[in-house]
Design a protein around this motif. Structure first.
Motif, mmCIF file in Angstrom:
data_model
loop_
_atom_site.group_PDB
_atom_site.id
_atom_site.type_symbol
_atom_site.label_atom_id
_atom_site.label_comp_id
_atom_site.label_asym_id
_atom_site.label_seq_id
_atom_site.Cartn_x
_atom_site.Cartn_y
_atom_site.Cartn_z
ATOM 1 N N ASP A 164 0.847 -1.193 0.000
ATOM 2 C CA ASP A 164 0.000 0.000 0.000
ATOM 3 C C ASP A 164 0.883 1.244 0.000
ATOM 4 O OD1 ASP A 164 -2.568 -1.315 0.312
ATOM 5 O OD2 ASP A 164 -1.918 -1.786 2.349
ATOM 6 N N HIS A 165 0.334 2.323 -0.482
ATOM 7 C CA HIS A 165 0.962 3.641 -0.414
ATOM 8 C C HIS A 165 2.416 3.648 -0.904
ATOM 9 C CE1 HIS A 165 -2.623 4.550 1.815
ATOM 10 N NE2 HIS A 165 -2.334 3.615 2.700
ATOM 11 N N PRO A 166 2.635 3.414 -2.188
ATOM 12 C CA PRO A 166 3.999 3.299 -2.700
ATOM 13 C C PRO A 166 4.858 4.536 -2.476
ATOM 14 C CG PRO A 166 2.416 3.430 -4.503
ATOM 15 C CD PRO A 166 1.634 3.275 -3.242
ATOM 16 N N LEU A 167 4.281 5.720 -2.540
ATOM 17 C CA LEU A 167 5.103 6.916 -2.362
ATOM 18 C C LEU A 167 5.499 7.136 -0.914
ATOM 19 C CD1 LEU A 167 3.430 9.150 -5.023
ATOM 20 C CD2 LEU A 167 5.666 8.067 -5.121
ATOM 21 N N ASP A 168 4.654 6.725 0.014
ATOM 22 C CA ASP A 168 5.041 6.791 1.428
ATOM 23 C C ASP A 168 6.189 5.829 1.695
ATOM 24 O OD1 ASP A 168 3.048 8.679 1.871
ATOM 25 O OD2 ASP A 168 1.613 7.202 2.621
ATOM 26 N N ALA A 169 6.079 4.609 1.146
ATOM 27 C CA ALA A 169 7.157 3.619 1.308
ATOM 28 C C ALA A 169 8.438 4.123 0.656
ATOM 29 C CB ALA A 169 6.739 2.284 0.690
ATOM 30 N N LEU A 170 8.319 4.768 -0.494
ATOM 31 C CA LEU A 170 9.487 5.322 -1.181
ATOM 32 C C LEU A 170 10.158 6.388 -0.332
ATOM 33 C CD1 LEU A 170 11.260 5.626 -3.721
ATOM 34 C CD2 LEU A 170 9.550 7.265 -4.573
ATOM 35 N N LYS A 171 9.396 7.326 0.183
ATOM 36 C CA LYS A 171 9.947 8.404 1.015
ATOM 37 C C LYS A 171 10.643 7.835 2.242
ATOM 38 C CE LYS A 171 10.422 12.584 2.777
ATOM 39 N NZ LYS A 171 11.743 13.150 2.634
ATOM 40 N N GLU A 172 10.011 6.876 2.900
ATOM 41 C CA GLU A 172 10.613 6.260 4.089
ATOM 42 C C GLU A 172 11.939 5.593 3.749
ATOM 43 O OE1 GLU A 172 7.792 3.576 5.875
ATOM 44 O OE2 GLU A 172 6.285 5.165 6.072
ATOM 45 N N LEU A 173 11.980 4.856 2.634
ATOM 46 C CA LEU A 173 13.205 4.152 2.250
ATOM 47 C C LEU A 173 14.300 5.129 1.847
ATOM 48 C CD1 LEU A 173 14.650 1.473 1.874
ATOM 49 C CD2 LEU A 173 13.700 1.382 -0.450
ATOM 50 N N VAL A 174 13.958 6.164 1.105
ATOM 51 C CA VAL A 174 14.951 7.178 0.711
ATOM 52 C C VAL A 174 15.597 7.774 1.956
ATOM 53 C CG1 VAL A 174 15.207 9.496 -0.292
ATOM 54 C CG2 VAL A 174 13.984 7.722 -1.558
ATOM 55 N N TRP A 217 4.212 7.604 -10.709
ATOM 56 C CA TRP A 217 5.126 7.550 -9.568
ATOM 57 C C TRP A 217 6.216 8.604 -9.641
ATOM 58 C CZ3 TRP A 217 6.171 1.585 -9.545
ATOM 59 C CH2 TRP A 217 5.101 0.925 -8.930
ATOM 60 N N ALA A 218 6.859 8.735 -10.796
ATOM 61 C CA ALA A 218 7.991 9.658 -10.910
ATOM 62 C C ALA A 218 7.556 11.098 -10.681
ATOM 63 C CB ALA A 218 8.666 9.501 -12.271
ATOM 64 N N SER A 219 6.454 11.499 -11.288
ATOM 65 C CA SER A 219 5.980 12.875 -11.120
ATOM 66 C C SER A 219 5.650 13.179 -9.667
ATOM 67 C CB SER A 219 4.747 13.129 -11.991
ATOM 68 O OG SER A 219 5.070 13.025 -13.355
#
Length: 157
Positions: free
Chosen positions: A101-111, A136-138
């Protein structure tokens, strides 16, 4: 060492692996891969519109066959493992996880967690989402605080 977070929706092809592992020349890269299976990230109508835009009418008709839920997760686990093995075989460090769920939240956390130098989003074209800057990229460009590179994968999902 250069640290990249790689967001994907399917297994990397050998061409994809070569592409992402050669972006920084001879510099060693550690990849942190996030994979959200295609069946979990967009609804069927948007995927069908993308297929039609690419002239792949037969694919649009088969969108209902795309695995979702547990079936997509199982397929995603296999795709992630294949991708990690291929990245490691190329000489890169690689670890990864599925996103449910919530791919951009997971991305931000991992970054933030790995102090990534960049994000690479490697997907099939998603014309409707890209046109409205909802891909996703935008979205990631406004959220993660590091450069985001959008690349198209070398094979259709």
């Amino acid at each position: 060492m250069f640290t990249s977070v790689l967001m994907i929706e399917k297994a990397l092809t050998s061409a994809d692996v070569e592409f992402v592992t050669t972006l920084h020349g001879d510099e060693t890269v550690a990849f942190h891969v996030l994979l959200q299976p295609r069946g979990d990230q967009a609804d069927r109508l948007l995927r069908a519109i993308d297929d039609v835009a690419l002239g792949e009418i037969d694919e649009a008709a088969r969108e209902g066959e795309t695995p979702e839920g547990d079936a997509a997760a199982t397929q995603g686990e296999r795709a992630l493992e294949v991708s990690l093995i291929a990245l490691r075989a190329s000489g890169s460090e690689a670890e990864g996880r599925l996103i449910e769920d919530h791919p951009l939240d997971a991305l931000k956390e991992l970054v933030d967690e790995v102090k990534a130098d960049e994000v690479i989003v490697l997907t099939d074209p998603h014309y409707v989402e890209e046109f409205f800057h909802r891909d996703w990229a935008s979205k990631a460009r406004h959220k993660v605080g590091v450069p985001v590179l959008k690349l198209f994968s070398h094979s259709k999902a």
